[in-house]
Write a protein that holds these residues in place. Structure first.
Motif, PDB file in Angstrom:
ATOM      1  N   GLY A  39       1.090  -1.534   0.236  1.00 14.20           N
ATOM      2  CA  GLY A  39      -0.070   0.185  -0.169  1.00 14.20           C
ATOM      3  C   GLY A  39       1.089   0.835  -0.028  1.00 14.20           C
ATOM      4  O   GLY A  39       0.313   2.229   0.097  1.00 14.20           O
ATOM      5  N   ARG A  46      -6.444   0.048  -0.327  1.00 15.07           N
ATOM      6  CA  ARG A  46      -7.410   0.668   0.675  1.00 15.07           C
ATOM      7  C   ARG A  46      -7.249   1.817  -0.289  1.00 15.07           C
ATOM      8  O   ARG A  46      -8.418   2.526  -0.646  1.00 15.07           O
ATOM      9  CB  ARG A  46      -7.676   0.680   1.749  1.00 15.07           C
ATOM     10  CG  ARG A  46      -8.321  -0.151   2.578  1.00 15.07           C
ATOM     11  CD  ARG A  46      -8.872   0.031   3.945  1.00 15.07           C
ATOM     12  NE  ARG A  46      -9.641  -0.812   4.379  1.00 15.07           N
ATOM     13  CZ  ARG A  46      -9.717  -1.370   5.004  1.00 15.07           C
ATOM     14  NH1 ARG A  46      -8.313  -2.070   4.602  1.00 15.07           N
ATOM     15  NH2 ARG A  46     -10.110  -2.589   6.026  1.00 15.07           N
ATOM     16  N   ASN A  47      -6.076   2.031  -0.580  1.00 16.52           N
ATOM     17  CA  ASN A  47      -5.442   3.333  -1.423  1.00 16.52           C
ATOM     18  C   ASN A  47      -5.078   2.889  -2.894  1.00 16.52           C
ATOM     19  O   ASN A  47      -4.046   3.129  -3.495  1.00 16.52           O
ATOM     20  CB  ASN A  47      -4.439   4.022  -0.964  1.00 16.52           C
ATOM     21  CG  ASN A  47      -3.562   3.138  -0.718  1.00 16.52           C
ATOM     22  OD1 ASN A  47      -3.290   1.867  -0.826  1.00 16.52           O
ATOM     23  ND2 ASN A  47      -2.125   3.571   0.287  1.00 16.52           N
ATOM     24  N   VAL A  59      -4.814   5.147  -6.182  1.00 12.64           N
ATOM     25  CA  VAL A  59      -4.096   6.026  -6.170  1.00 12.64           C
ATOM     26  C   VAL A  59      -2.432   5.703  -6.302  1.00 12.64           C
ATOM     27  O   VAL A  59      -1.890   6.610  -6.980  1.00 12.64           O
ATOM     28  CB  VAL A  59      -4.653   6.312  -4.493  1.00 12.64           C
ATOM     29  CG1 VAL A  59      -3.056   8.482  -4.863  1.00 12.64           C
ATOM     30  CG2 VAL A  59      -5.739   7.341  -4.532  1.00 12.64           C
ATOM     31  N   ASN A  60      -2.521   4.516  -5.840  1.00 14.65           N
ATOM     32  CA  ASN A  60      -1.083   3.968  -5.991  1.00 14.65           C
ATOM     33  C   ASN A  60      -1.251   3.243  -7.310  1.00 14.65           C
ATOM     34  O   ASN A  60      -0.277   4.010  -8.156  1.00 14.65           O
ATOM     35  CB  ASN A  60      -0.900   2.620  -5.215  1.00 14.65           C
ATOM     36  CG  ASN A  60      -0.948   2.850  -3.992  1.00 14.65           C
ATOM     37  OD1 ASN A  60      -0.538   4.838  -3.525  1.00 14.65           O
ATOM     38  ND2 ASN A  60      -1.178   1.854  -3.054  1.00 14.65           N
ATOM     39  N   LEU A  62     -10.112  11.011  -2.276  1.00 12.65           N
ATOM     40  CA  LEU A  62      -8.407  11.305  -2.893  1.00 12.65           C
ATOM     41  C   LEU A  62      -7.789  12.009  -3.330  1.00 12.65           C
ATOM     42  O   LEU A  62      -8.606  13.319  -3.308  1.00 12.65           O
ATOM     43  CB  LEU A  62      -8.370   9.950  -4.047  1.00 12.65           C
ATOM     44  CG  LEU A  62      -8.931   9.292  -3.786  1.00 12.65           C
ATOM     45  CD1 LEU A  62     -10.196   8.454  -2.579  1.00 12.65           C
ATOM     46  CD2 LEU A  62      -8.884   8.464  -5.251  1.00 12.65           C
ATOM     47  N   HIS A 107       1.089  10.011  -1.223  1.00 16.97           N
ATOM     48  CA  HIS A 107       0.611   8.725  -0.801  1.00 16.97           C
ATOM     49  C   HIS A 107      -0.550   9.020   0.101  1.00 16.97           C
ATOM     50  O   HIS A 107      -0.141   9.758   1.201  1.00 16.97           O
ATOM     51  CB  HIS A 107       2.070   8.468   0.028  1.00 16.97           C
ATOM     52  CG  HIS A 107       1.617   7.567   1.612  1.00 16.97           C
ATOM     53  ND1 HIS A 107       1.096   6.064   1.147  1.00 16.97           N
ATOM     54  CD2 HIS A 107       1.131   7.217   2.547  1.00 16.97           C
ATOM     55  CE1 HIS A 107       0.457   5.680   2.460  1.00 16.97           C
ATOM     56  NE2 HIS A 107       0.884   6.094   3.462  1.00 16.97           N
ATOM     57  N   TRP A 108      -1.485   8.390   0.106  1.00 21.17           N
ATOM     58  CA  TRP A 108      -2.881   8.213   0.602  1.00 21.17           C
ATOM     59  C   TRP A 108      -3.241   7.043   1.783  1.00 21.17           C
ATOM     60  O   TRP A 108      -3.282   6.302   1.347  1.00 21.17           O
ATOM     61  CB  TRP A 108      -3.958   8.731  -0.608  1.00 21.17           C
ATOM     62  CG  TRP A 108      -5.029   8.636   0.056  1.00 21.17           C
ATOM     63  CD1 TRP A 108      -5.553   9.724   1.484  1.00 21.17           C
ATOM     64  CD2 TRP A 108      -6.363   8.169   0.010  1.00 21.17           C
ATOM     65  NE1 TRP A 108      -6.758   9.461   1.923  1.00 21.17           N
ATOM     66  CE2 TRP A 108      -7.101   8.382   0.587  1.00 21.17           C
ATOM     67  CE3 TRP A 108      -6.886   6.616  -0.419  1.00 21.17           C
ATOM     68  CZ2 TRP A 108      -8.265   8.022   1.744  1.00 21.17           C
ATOM     69  CZ3 TRP A 108      -8.589   6.242  -0.299  1.00 21.17           C
ATOM     70  CH2 TRP A 108      -8.746   6.815   0.370  1.00 21.17           C
ATOM     71  N   GLU A 109      -2.912   7.510   3.044  1.00 16.71           N
ATOM     72  CA  GLU A 109      -2.832   6.809   4.062  1.00 16.71           C
ATOM     73  C   GLU A 109      -5.098   7.061   4.238  1.00 16.71           C
ATOM     74  O   GLU A 109      -4.915   7.598   4.841  1.00 16.71           O
ATOM     75  CB  GLU A 109      -2.360   7.355   5.193  1.00 16.71           C
ATOM     76  CG  GLU A 109      -2.230   5.915   6.835  1.00 16.71           C
ATOM     77  CD  GLU A 109      -1.125   4.946   5.637  1.00 16.71           C
ATOM     78  OE1 GLU A 109      -1.897   4.072   5.914  1.00 16.71           O
ATOM     79  OE2 GLU A 109      -0.427   5.749   6.014  1.00 16.71           O
ATOM     80  N   ALA A 110      -4.774   5.124   2.890  1.00 16.83           N
ATOM     81  CA  ALA A 110      -6.782   4.945   3.769  1.00 16.83           C
ATOM     82  C   ALA A 110      -7.472   4.885   5.141  1.00 16.83           C
ATOM     83  O   ALA A 110      -6.500   4.168   5.415  1.00 16.83           O
ATOM     84  CB  ALA A 110      -7.548   4.215   2.690  1.00 16.83           C
TER      85      ALA A 110
END
Length: 687
Positions: free
Chosen positions: A223, A305-306, A309-310, A551, A557-560
């Motif tokens: 992630g 979960r992200n 975005v990744n 988002l 980097h999105w910490e979902a």
């Protein structure tokens, strides 16, 4: 002297991007022999996985279902009696009619997934849904997240021809264990290594058969791939490898994106990914200094979960660096955008009714348990037919799925090849053919070919194809669409002609047809698939799905929400086992022998802290439930990361529940998909 076996040509029907071109030996009218790859197909190149090479073991398995069965005991048991096909279809039709009379047509949910990827055998159910007004199904389980992330930037599923890997000087295999799951990828990688001295980098969070073939293994925490991608692009701008001229012509907001990346340093990414600054710099240096750099992106990287975005962040890398101009460059995930099939006949698109609800495939557990987020203002699901999938094993939140299938008011028909976990809950079980026992048409995401797969042997026992079952049921229900009166081959031929492909006679003569487009199309030389022809660094997630507003606007980097916490300090990932394919092949003796038993890979430091010995029974769990596995202590796992390979039969675990009892059915941002590699759990020693 014995007569030599006949040779027939086909394609693998299973849920895999490779869709291999096959040569099947026919021993007699009822028996196949050896299965091998077709060397005349330039992608398959004569190489197939060991699972399919042993396909006679599956087709002629003594545990095949061969006659229709009717329940005589409690759901979830093996209490059935044999009945005729006439009685079976009439029973299903009667149940569907009764349910519809009581609740309306949306109470019936025909449920299908990738057990066969053939267009006719998988698409006939949609025709039934569309004519009858039954609840629709949204298919996000496998590719929902990676599709969303890819399309956010490109607007179309296409990329450099996968055969171009052989022309690359650097290949980055990112988020897929290709040795185990897409063996043909490695064929073209091997050619690049042999003929060009190409280097191979594998980016994957744990050591596996593919990482062992690499010149460099980069193992970020699951992630965190978006952070790694941003750091690579930061270095590209920092060190003068960003192609400003290319971005000015082909990207939407290059200046804004460059400014955004200023803070995304290797040091920043190292803290997030668990990599060292040196690893990130070395990866970037090799990529940025190699013109023919080919990134082969897998599905696994998206299953967090992200994940969307990744994926989007990774796809930005060759745009920033302009690595699209020569063969063996760019990034590839799926070529689905090149196929121009007209599905009107196969799926009955001329019958689509407005306002009929759609439920996500992955939400079967919550939906069966009455979750209004899924049912909306419509009726409960009280009647189902299931083809090509085994939700009692592969669907997330497995306990809800099992509880839902146990409902006394749910009528369930399962059309299957084996007595799966789902079949045990059925009121009626219908025996299904394998791909060598019926006709079908195939396309591939992993390459550029379509294939014809003819029936090679007689159906085993009294089994019938998906198409035949749906047509028989449709007639009992009073459906009138002309597709229900056509054979599979008639539908294939008409669909090919409607779609502008060679007709069935021509396709049969060549076995496959290459749909590859021009170099310029595959490399976006004419621009990207948007009105302004520009790649989207800034995709506008809020317009892509209901959770898009959560988002980040630019790659980051999105910490979902919903990750690890104090009570659930470990992250569980569940990648495929080499000898299984989802729950397919997990009942064949040779596959079970090779995989041995369900294990949990754990780093030695975590094992010591939790008093776990190699081979001991350990329990892992969270709010959704708990299961037991055997500990496998390996240095190739990351600290804090647990790896459970494969969808084992539920019965292989103590307590009879499988790994997906732990996985959430959350509708992942922005637009759905399952976070199979993002499950927070606790662990404890069970011995």
């Amino acid at each position: 002297m014995s007569k030599p076996n006949q040779i027939h040509y086909s394609a693998c029907a299973h849920d895999c991007p490779s869709t291999c071109a096959l040569i099947v030996e026919k021993i007699d009218e009822k028996t196949i022999g050896r299965v091998s790859g077709n060397p005349d197909n330039s992608y398959t190149a004569g190489v197939i996985c060991a699972k399919v090479a042993r396909y006679s073991e599956r087709t002629h398995n003594p545990e095949r279902l061969t006659v229709p069965l009717k329940r005589t005991g409690p759901k979830g048991t093996d209490s059935f009696t044999e009945i005729s096909w006439g009685e079976a279809i009439e029973t299903v039709a009667t149940a569907f009619k009764a349910a519809t009379k009581k609740y309306g047509s949306e109470t019936v949910w025909p449920y299908m997934y990738g057990g066969t990827m053939g267009l006719v055998q998988s698409g006939s159910m949609a025709r039934l849904r569309n004519e009858m007004g039954y609840t629709n199904m949204r298919s996000t389980t496998c590719g929902g997240l990676v599709d969303t992330g890819w399309l956010a930037g490109f607007g179309r599923r296409i990329g450099p021809d996968p055969r171009e890997m052989a022309a690359a000087d650097l290949i980055i295999i990112w988020g897929t264990n290709a040795v185990s799951t897409q063996v043909n990828v490695m064929t073209h990688v091997s050619r690049a290594k042999k003929n060009r001295g190409a280097k191979v980098i594998v980016i994957d969070p744990y050591e596996n058969p593919t990482t062992k073939t690499a010149d460099m293994h980069i193992a970020p925490r699951p992630g965190t791939d978006g952070a790694l991608a941003c750091a690579i692009m930061h270095i590209a701008f920092r060190d003068g490898f960003a192609d400003h001229e290319y971005m000015e012509k082909y990207a939407d907001v290059p200046a804004e994106f460059q400014k955004h990346l200023t803070s995304k340093t290797p040091k920043w990414a190292a803290k997030i990914t668990g990599l060292t600054v040196s690893e990130i710099e070395s990866l970037a240096d090799l990529y940025l200094k190699t013109e023919r750099s080919y990134i082969r992106l897998g599905y696994g990287v998206s299953r967090c979960r992200n994940g969307a975005v990744n994926v989007h962040a990774i796809t930005c890398i060759p745009v920033v660096t302009g690595k699209w101009k020569v063969p063996g460059s760019g990034i590839f995930f799926n070529s689905g955008g090149i196929y121009h099939f007209d599905y009107t006949l196969i799926e009955g698109l001329d019958l689509v009714k407005k306002g009929v609800r759609t439920i996500d495939h992955s939400r079967i557990g919550p939906a069966l348990m009455g979750d209004l987020d899924d049912l909306g203002d419509g009726p409960p699901i009280t009647a189902m037919i299931v083809q090509g999938t085994n939700p009692a094993a592969i669907a997330p939140e497995q306990q809800k799925v099992l509880n839902g299938l146990l409902r006394d008011d749910l009528f369930l028909c399962v059309h299957e090849q084996f007595m799966t976990e789902t079949a045990r809950f059925a009121d009626i079980i219908l025996p299904a053919t394998t791909f060598v026992e019926h006709d079908d048409l195939y396309k591939s995401g992993g390459h550029t070919f379509i294939h014809y797969g003819p029936q090679i042997i007689d159906a085993v026992g009294d089994s019938k194809s998906n198409h035949d079952v749906i047509c028989n049921l449709a007639k009992q229900l009073g459906a009138k669409h002309y597709g229900f009166s056509m054979s599979a081959n008639e539908i294939i031929d008409k669909t090919l002609k409607m779609s502008g492909f060679p007709d069935l006679k021509s396709l049969s003569a060549t076995n496959f047809h290459d749909c590859a487009e021009s170099f310029d199309k595959h490399h976006f030389i004419d621009g990207y698939n948007w009105p302004d022809k520009k790649f989207r660094f800034k995709p506008g997630w809020e317009n892509i799905g209901p959770r898009g507003h959560e988002l980040p606007q630019l790659p980051d980097h999105w910490e979902a929400p919903g990750g690890q916490d104090h009570d659930h300090p470990f992250k569980l990932i569940t990648p495929p086992a080499r000898n299984f394919l989802n729950s397919t092949f997990n009942n064949t003796p040779s596959s079970l022998k090779r995989e041995k038993r369900p294990t949990l890979q754990i780093h030695p430091e975590d094992a010591v802290k939790n008093n776990i010995r190699d081979g001991s029974v350990i329990t892992i769990g969270n709010k959704n439930g708990q299961i037991e596995l055997f500990a496998k202590i390996i240095h190739g796992a990351k600290v804090g990361v647990l790896v459970a390979e494969g969808v084992w039969p539920n019965a292989s675990h103590n307590g009879g529940k499988g790994i997906n009892v732990l996985v959430s059915a959350e509708v992942v941002a922005p637009n759905g998909g399952v976070a199979y590699h993002d499950t927070a759990v606790w662990i404890k020693n069970s011995t």
